[in-house]
Design an enzyme around this catalytic site. Structure first.
Site, mmCIF file in Angstrom:
data_model
loop_
_atom_site.group_PDB
_atom_site.id
_atom_site.type_symbol
_atom_site.label_atom_id
_atom_site.label_comp_id
_atom_site.label_asym_id
_atom_site.label_seq_id
_atom_site.Cartn_x
_atom_site.Cartn_y
_atom_site.Cartn_z
ATOM 1 N N GLN A 195 0.835 -1.207 0.000
ATOM 2 C CA GLN A 195 0.000 0.000 0.000
ATOM 3 C C GLN A 195 0.868 1.255 0.000
ATOM 4 O O GLN A 195 0.612 2.213 -0.726
ATOM 5 C CB GLN A 195 -0.924 -0.021 1.219
ATOM 6 C CG GLN A 195 -1.815 1.189 1.328
ATOM 7 C CD GLN A 195 -2.775 1.312 0.157
ATOM 8 O OE1 GLN A 195 -3.125 0.326 -0.475
ATOM 9 N NE2 GLN A 195 -3.191 2.522 -0.162
ATOM 10 N N ASP B 149 -6.293 -5.801 -6.815
ATOM 11 C CA ASP B 149 -5.855 -4.662 -7.629
ATOM 12 C C ASP B 149 -5.741 -5.042 -9.098
ATOM 13 O O ASP B 149 -6.040 -4.246 -9.983
ATOM 14 C CB ASP B 149 -4.463 -4.182 -7.180
ATOM 15 C CG ASP B 149 -4.508 -3.361 -5.910
ATOM 16 O OD1 ASP B 149 -5.604 -2.925 -5.535
ATOM 17 O OD2 ASP B 149 -3.439 -3.167 -5.295
ATOM 18 N N HIS C 234 -54.338 16.093 -14.195
ATOM 19 C CA HIS C 234 -53.785 14.757 -13.958
ATOM 20 C C HIS C 234 -54.923 13.757 -13.749
ATOM 21 O O HIS C 234 -54.954 12.675 -14.346
ATOM 22 C CB HIS C 234 -52.889 14.747 -12.716
ATOM 23 C CG HIS C 234 -51.504 15.258 -12.960
ATOM 24 N ND1 HIS C 234 -51.251 16.547 -13.315
ATOM 25 C CD2 HIS C 234 -50.302 14.627 -12.903
ATOM 26 C CE1 HIS C 234 -49.945 16.703 -13.464
ATOM 27 N NE2 HIS C 234 -49.348 15.538 -13.218
ATOM 28 N N GLU D 57 -10.942 2.461 1.532
ATOM 29 C CA GLU D 57 -11.082 1.925 0.173
ATOM 30 C C GLU D 57 -10.940 0.398 0.204
ATOM 31 O O GLU D 57 -11.767 -0.324 -0.344
ATOM 32 C CB GLU D 57 -9.993 2.538 -0.716
ATOM 33 C CG GLU D 57 -10.058 2.031 -2.131
ATOM 34 C CD GLU D 57 -8.802 2.352 -2.930
ATOM 35 O OE1 GLU D 57 -7.797 2.793 -2.348
ATOM 36 O OE2 GLU D 57 -8.834 2.138 -4.142
ATOM 37 N N HIS D 58 -9.855 -0.093 0.839
ATOM 38 C CA HIS D 58 -9.654 -1.536 0.994
ATOM 39 C C HIS D 58 -9.631 -1.875 2.473
ATOM 40 O O HIS D 58 -8.959 -1.180 3.246
ATOM 41 C CB HIS D 58 -8.291 -1.978 0.451
ATOM 42 C CG HIS D 58 -8.040 -1.605 -0.967
ATOM 43 N ND1 HIS D 58 -7.263 -0.534 -1.336
ATOM 44 C CD2 HIS D 58 -8.455 -2.172 -2.122
ATOM 45 C CE1 HIS D 58 -7.209 -0.459 -2.651
ATOM 46 N NE2 HIS D 58 -7.929 -1.425 -3.161
ATOM 47 N N HIS E 19 2.096 2.942 -3.157
ATOM 48 C CA HIS E 19 1.244 3.844 -3.951
ATOM 49 C C HIS E 19 1.673 5.301 -3.837
ATOM 50 O O HIS E 19 1.244 6.129 -4.625
ATOM 51 C CB HIS E 19 -0.225 3.726 -3.530
ATOM 52 C CG HIS E 19 -0.902 2.509 -4.056
ATOM 53 N ND1 HIS E 19 -1.106 2.290 -5.391
ATOM 54 C CD2 HIS E 19 -1.440 1.440 -3.431
ATOM 55 C CE1 HIS E 19 -1.735 1.132 -5.571
ATOM 56 N NE2 HIS E 19 -1.941 0.593 -4.393
HETATM 57 P P1 NAD Z 1 -3.243 11.366 -12.474
HETATM 58 O O1 NAD Z 1 -3.237 10.923 -13.905
HETATM 59 O O2 NAD Z 1 -4.492 11.206 -11.699
HETATM 60 O O3 NAD Z 1 -2.860 12.903 -12.407
HETATM 61 C C1 NAD Z 1 -1.891 13.457 -13.201
HETATM 62 C C2 NAD Z 1 -2.423 14.757 -13.789
HETATM 63 O O4 NAD Z 1 -2.675 15.699 -12.765
HETATM 64 C C3 NAD Z 1 -1.468 15.396 -14.738
HETATM 65 O O5 NAD Z 1 -1.745 14.965 -16.040
HETATM 66 C C4 NAD Z 1 -1.707 16.887 -14.554
HETATM 67 O O6 NAD Z 1 -2.434 17.372 -15.659
HETATM 68 C C5 NAD Z 1 -2.530 17.009 -13.312
HETATM 69 N N1 NAD Z 1 -1.830 17.869 -12.352
HETATM 70 C C6 NAD Z 1 -0.633 17.621 -11.790
HETATM 71 N N2 NAD Z 1 -0.277 18.664 -10.989
HETATM 72 C C7 NAD Z 1 -1.275 19.573 -11.073
HETATM 73 C C8 NAD Z 1 -1.499 20.849 -10.465
HETATM 74 N N3 NAD Z 1 -0.633 21.383 -9.618
HETATM 75 N N4 NAD Z 1 -2.644 21.503 -10.751
HETATM 76 C C9 NAD Z 1 -3.565 20.966 -11.587
HETATM 77 N N5 NAD Z 1 -3.398 19.756 -12.201
HETATM 78 C C10 NAD Z 1 -2.265 19.078 -11.934
HETATM 79 O O7 NAD Z 1 -2.023 10.576 -11.802
HETATM 80 P P2 NAD Z 1 -1.411 10.550 -10.346
HETATM 81 O O8 NAD Z 1 -1.048 11.918 -9.898
HETATM 82 O O9 NAD Z 1 -0.374 9.505 -10.405
HETATM 83 O O10 NAD Z 1 -2.583 10.067 -9.400
HETATM 84 C C11 NAD Z 1 -3.229 8.844 -9.548
HETATM 85 C C12 NAD Z 1 -4.022 8.617 -8.271
HETATM 86 O O11 NAD Z 1 -5.028 7.664 -8.521
HETATM 87 C C13 NAD Z 1 -3.165 8.081 -7.123
HETATM 88 O O12 NAD Z 1 -3.407 8.885 -5.988
HETATM 89 C C14 NAD Z 1 -3.717 6.676 -6.905
HETATM 90 O O13 NAD Z 1 -3.685 6.267 -5.563
HETATM 91 C C15 NAD Z 1 -5.141 6.867 -7.366
HETATM 92 N N6 NAD Z 1 -5.823 5.622 -7.718
HETATM 93 C C16 NAD Z 1 -6.964 5.366 -7.056
HETATM 94 C C17 NAD Z 1 -7.701 4.238 -7.334
HETATM 95 C C18 NAD Z 1 -9.003 4.019 -6.629
HETATM 96 O O14 NAD Z 1 -9.730 3.123 -7.000
HETATM 97 N N7 NAD Z 1 -9.359 4.797 -5.662
HETATM 98 C C19 NAD Z 1 -7.251 3.338 -8.316
HETATM 99 C C20 NAD Z 1 -6.073 3.622 -8.995
HETATM 100 C C21 NAD Z 1 -5.355 4.794 -8.693
#
Ligand code: NAD
Length: 429
Positions: A258, A360, A419, A326-327, A261
């Site tokens: 976890q 996952d 009606h 979530e989990h 992540h």
């Molecule tokens: P992401 O694709 O969600 O976000 C990246 C995007 O955020 C970028 O493309 C950019 O455009 C934008 N961004 C970055 N900085 C920014 C700023 N300062 N202002 C505005 N926009 C901005 O990818 P990530 O950041 O790797 O996040 C993925 C998330 O998804 C993780 O937190 C992960 O834990 C979560 N997740 C959750 C689940 C679930 O089921 N709950 C499943 C998979 C992943």
């Protein structure tokens, strides 16, 4: 790791704060509202500016879409073993989705009218696959492949590309295998706004699915109305509830997985057993030493992990019901009895052998699950969310005659004569 015992000062305050409400802070709200508004006003131009600013990539109306040539190149690059893993996951996701799809039904009401529900797939949906920190290949399966199983014809996927304009080939392959019909190289709130509102080149979708960072999740929340959404799936979380029947090595392995992540994820462990905790700590150190990203994981564990020594298991389960993780990993003796008491958790993994990572990637239910406390009111992605539901009422003269007197009463008390008349005219025809 922050460890608190049930009789420590500060324990009750900490536990009360676990009762979260998934609402954005003002800064996040305003940042996302501005992005959504710009995309609404200026379409692609705004999408390209934000992509350049946040993802260091300059897109055009042509390069924003993944081309057939890129998909073919990706397919050629992906190893056979990855293709097999994608196929294995898709097989389970499809069969789980088929079992949980809603079926049409009809029945007869008390007045003899035929009533029922009909379910048809949405025509065009959007799925967001995060790409900021890691290419979440499995998320393609846990979103798009469910729509594919349900029969959605048109699936637009959005995922950010790197500054070189490339999307991870395994992710492209998984998206194509999962039924994505179009893929845009756009991430963040601007991707959600483009899918929901449409741009000069992006046809709007009817519903948006998929997880993301806080910008993505907040954009989905703000755009409800223009589209519907699945849920609010943000940064990942696990709560492990375990007693002495748990294998400490397995518990430690799930906590480390976890933490992998990243810094925005939440790692929680609640146990009434101090001896289990001591053994888990030893295992954490032992296993950390073997991991390639040990320093990074240790930082996440130090910053984002909480451990609660609860009075008993009952208290641990009550905390889970308030926290809505979530989990939930539930490793306790008499597991069925404790499982019955859990009311709020996106997904529950029961017993020593149910590794969260299998859920996952492979098990079948979607890994896209509610976070941040939103699990109190939302569930994880399900097949029936890809189905549009319509109710159907069919009547003959006898059933309208039997309905008339009740309708007349409602029409009278609500002051809606027309009606009542629309029913009487049929009943007395
Ligand atoms: P992401 O694709 O969600 O976000 C990246 C995007 O955020 C970028 O493309 C950019 O455009 C934008 N961004 C970055 N900085 C920014 C700023 N300062 N202002 C505005 N926009 C901005 O990818 P990530 O950041 O790797 O996040 C993925 C998330 O998804 C993780 O937190 C992960 O834990 C979560 N997740 C959750 C689940 C679930 O089921 N709950 C499943 C998979 C992943």
């Amino acid at each position: 790791m922050k460890v608190l015992r049930f009789d420590d000062a500060g324990y009750s305050d900490f536990v009360s704060e676990l009762d979260r409400q998934a609402m954005p802070g003002t800064d996040l709200y305003e940042t996302v509202a501005a992005i959504v508004n710009e995309v609404k006003q200026r379409g692609n131009q705004a999408v390209f500016e934000y992509t350049s600013k946040f993802d260091k990539l300059d897109l055009t109306e042509e390069t924003m879409f993944v081309s057939e040539a890129e998909l073919a190149e990706a397919e050629a690059q992906v190893e056979d073993s990855v293709k097999e893993a994608v196929a294995a996951s898709k097989r389970n996701v499809h069969s789980f989705a088929k079992l949980s799809m809603r079926q049409d039904w009809t029945s007869t009401n008390a007045e003899g009218a035929q009533v029922g529900e009909r379910f048809v797939p949405y025509d065009r949906v959007g799925v967001y696959v995060p790409g900021g920190k890691a290419p979440l290949v499995s998320t393609a399966l846990m979103t798009a492949a469910i729509g594919q199983a349900v029969g959605v014809k048109d699936i637009l996927a959005a995922t950010p590309a790197g500054p070189d304009g490339k999307v991870n080939p395994s992710l492209l392959y998984a998206l194509k295998e999962s039924g994505a019909t179009q893929i845009i190289k756009v991430g963040g709130a601007q991707a959600i706004a483009a899918m929901a509102l449409g741009t000069q080149t992006v046809k709007p979708v009817e519903k948006i699915f998929g997880p993301g960072n806080s910008f993505v999740v907040e954009a989905k929340r703000q755009l409800v109305g223009a589209v519907s959404i699945d849920l609010l799936p943000g940064p990942s979380e696990v709560l492990v509830i375990a007693d002495d029947s748990a294998n400490p090595a397995f518990v430690a392995a799930d906590l480390l997985a976890q933490a992998e992540h990243g810094g925005d994820s939440v790692v929680g462990f609640a146990t009434p057993s101090e001896s289990l905790l001591e053994k888990v700590k030893v295992e954490l150190e032992k296993q950390l030493a073997q991991l390639s990203r040990a320093d990074y994981i240790r930082q996440v564990l130090d910053a984002g992990t909480f451990v609660l020594i609860t009075k008993d298991l009952e208290e641990a389960v009550n905390i889970c019901n308030v926290f809505a993780p979530e989990h939930l990993s539930l490793i306790v003796e008499n597991e069925d009895a404790w499982l019955d008491k859990v009311k709020t958790a996106g997904a529950i993994y029961v017993g020593n052998y149910a590794a969260v990572a299998v859920g996952d990637f492979l098990a079948g239910p979607s890994h896209t699950l509610p976070t941040g406390g939103s699990g109190k009111s939302f569930s994880g992605i399900r097949a029936d969310q890809f189905q549009r539901r319509t109710s159907i009422v069919r009547m003959d003269k006898a059933s309208v005659q039997k309905s008339e007197k009740y309708v007349a009463e409602f029409a009278r008390v609500e002051g809606l004569d027309a009606h009542g008349a629309s029913v009487s005219i049929r009943a007395n025809s």
